[in-house]
Enzyme design. Structure first.
Site, short mmCIF file in Angstrom:
data_model
loop_
_atom_site.label_atom_id
_atom_site.label_comp_id
_atom_site.label_asym_id
_atom_site.label_seq_id
_atom_site.Cartn_x
_atom_site.Cartn_y
_atom_site.Cartn_z
N LYS A 3 27.40 -95.11 72.54
CA LYS A 3 26.75 -94.51 73.70
C LYS A 3 26.49 -93.02 73.47
O LYS A 3 27.00 -92.43 72.51
CB LYS A 3 27.65 -94.72 74.93
CG LYS A 3 27.84 -96.19 75.32
CD LYS A 3 28.74 -96.32 76.55
CE LYS A 3 28.93 -97.79 76.94
NZ LYS A 3 29.78 -97.93 78.14
N TYR A 43 21.94 -103.48 81.26
CA TYR A 43 23.04 -103.54 82.23
C TYR A 43 22.64 -104.29 83.50
O TYR A 43 23.25 -104.09 84.55
CB TYR A 43 23.54 -102.13 82.55
CG TYR A 43 24.49 -101.58 81.50
CD1 TYR A 43 25.67 -102.25 81.18
CD2 TYR A 43 24.20 -100.39 80.82
CE1 TYR A 43 26.54 -101.75 80.21
CE2 TYR A 43 25.08 -99.89 79.86
CZ TYR A 43 26.25 -100.58 79.56
OH TYR A 43 27.12 -100.08 78.61
N THR A 85 37.94 -101.27 79.11
CA THR A 85 36.83 -100.48 79.66
C THR A 85 37.26 -99.06 80.01
O THR A 85 36.54 -98.10 79.72
CB THR A 85 36.27 -101.19 80.91
OG1 THR A 85 35.93 -102.53 80.57
CG2 THR A 85 35.04 -100.48 81.45
N ASN A 106 32.97 -93.89 77.94
CA ASN A 106 33.88 -94.69 77.12
C ASN A 106 33.30 -95.04 75.75
O ASN A 106 33.72 -95.99 75.10
CB ASN A 106 34.38 -95.93 77.87
CG ASN A 106 33.26 -96.85 78.27
OD1 ASN A 106 32.10 -96.63 77.92
ND2 ASN A 106 33.60 -97.89 79.01
N HIS A 109 29.63 -99.55 73.57
CA HIS A 109 29.43 -100.83 74.25
C HIS A 109 29.58 -101.94 73.22
O HIS A 109 29.13 -101.81 72.09
CB HIS A 109 28.02 -100.91 74.85
CG HIS A 109 27.58 -102.32 75.10
ND1 HIS A 109 28.01 -103.05 76.18
CD2 HIS A 109 26.79 -103.16 74.37
CE1 HIS A 109 27.48 -104.27 76.12
NE2 HIS A 109 26.75 -104.37 75.03
N GLU A 120 21.35 -109.66 73.79
CA GLU A 120 21.27 -108.22 73.55
C GLU A 120 20.60 -107.91 72.21
O GLU A 120 19.82 -106.95 72.10
CB GLU A 120 22.66 -107.58 73.66
CG GLU A 120 23.15 -107.61 75.12
CD GLU A 120 24.56 -107.10 75.33
OE1 GLU A 120 25.26 -106.80 74.35
OE2 GLU A 120 24.96 -106.99 76.51
P1 RTP Z 1 30.27 -102.17 78.19
O1 RTP Z 1 29.47 -103.25 78.92
O2 RTP Z 1 29.64 -100.81 78.29
O3 RTP Z 1 30.59 -102.59 76.78
O4 RTP Z 1 31.70 -101.99 78.88
P2 RTP Z 1 32.67 -103.12 79.41
O5 RTP Z 1 32.13 -104.48 79.11
O6 RTP Z 1 34.04 -102.79 78.89
O7 RTP Z 1 32.66 -102.83 80.97
P3 RTP Z 1 31.65 -103.37 82.08
O8 RTP Z 1 32.47 -103.94 83.19
O9 RTP Z 1 30.59 -104.24 81.47
O10 RTP Z 1 31.00 -102.03 82.61
C1 RTP Z 1 29.87 -101.46 81.96
C2 RTP Z 1 30.05 -99.96 81.86
O11 RTP Z 1 29.91 -99.40 83.15
C3 RTP Z 1 30.73 -98.26 83.26
N1 RTP Z 1 31.60 -98.42 84.40
N2 RTP Z 1 31.82 -97.46 85.25
N3 RTP Z 1 32.73 -95.95 87.45
C4 RTP Z 1 33.18 -97.20 87.28
O12 RTP Z 1 33.99 -97.70 88.01
C5 RTP Z 1 32.67 -97.95 86.16
N4 RTP Z 1 32.97 -99.20 85.86
C6 RTP Z 1 32.29 -99.50 84.75
C7 RTP Z 1 31.55 -98.14 81.99
O13 RTP Z 1 30.97 -97.15 81.15
C8 RTP Z 1 31.43 -99.51 81.37
O14 RTP Z 1 31.51 -99.45 79.97
MG MG Z 2 30.16 -105.06 79.61
#
Ligand code: RTP
Ligand code: MG
Length: 143
Positions: A3, A43, A85, A106, A109, A120
């Site tokens: 990212k 997303y 996450t 973070n 991705h 993707e």
């Molecule tokens: P990613 O898709 O980016 O690989 O991350 P992930 O699966 O671990 O987490 P996901 O639930 O898919 O969330 C996507 C991205 O959204 C941001 N996020 N912000 N502010 C918040 O509460 C929040 N929750 C999620 C994070 O950058 C996360 O990687």
């Molecule tokens: Mg995710």
């Protein structure tokens, strides 16, 4: 995908090193400025969430490094290498656990399932941008 924060913080090499050292094979990679449209599609699953708008703005704010890695169990293993996450709860030894402090920054991705990875890859890469190759060390990685 590394990212914008990972690229800005100079962690591209570190991330690539970890995936290489684990034994996965890099078959596609490009540094790119992401359009809002691509970020929104990527997303889409989160479009109703309160953080969606900020997330799309962030991903399109500065270049990212998109990559495709190949290998046995790569999707699930990559998620483990990446960590939880929220970097504050991600285990030390994971990328997020070692380098991050904030859920919205973070660093990286990773696709969350094989089907998602296929979607993707199609979204981010054309077939000409993907190489099909076998590293010579393959017999030293797999029985
Ligand atoms: P990613 O898709 O980016 O690989 O991350 P992930 O699966 O671990 O987490 P996901 O639930 O898919 O969330 C996507 C991205 O959204 C941001 N996020 N912000 N502010 C918040 O509460 C929040 N929750 C999620 C994070 O950058 C996360 O990687
Ligand atoms: Mg995710």
């Amino acid at each position: 995908m590394i990212k914008p924060d990972g690229v800005q913080r100079g962690l591209v090499g570190e991330v690539i090193s970890r995936f290489e050292a684990k034994g996965f094979t890099l078959v596609g990679m490009k540094l790119m400025q992401v359009s809002k449209e691509l970020a929104e599609k990527h997303y889409d699953v989160h479009k109703e969430r309160p953080f969606f708008k900020g997330l799309v703005e962030f991903i399109s704010s500065s270049p990212v490094v998109a990559m495709v890695w190949e290998g046995d169990g790569v999707v699930a293993s990559a998620r483990k290498l990446i960590g939880a996450t929220n970097p504050l709860t991600a285990e030390p030894g994971t990328i997020r656990g070692d380098y991050g402090v904030s859920v919205g920054r973070n660093l990286i991705h990773g696709s969350d399932a094989i089907e998602t990875a296929q979607t993707e890859i199609n979204l981010w890469f054309s077939s000409e941008e993907l190489a099909s190759w076998q590293p010579t060390m393959t017999p030293w990685l797999y029985e």
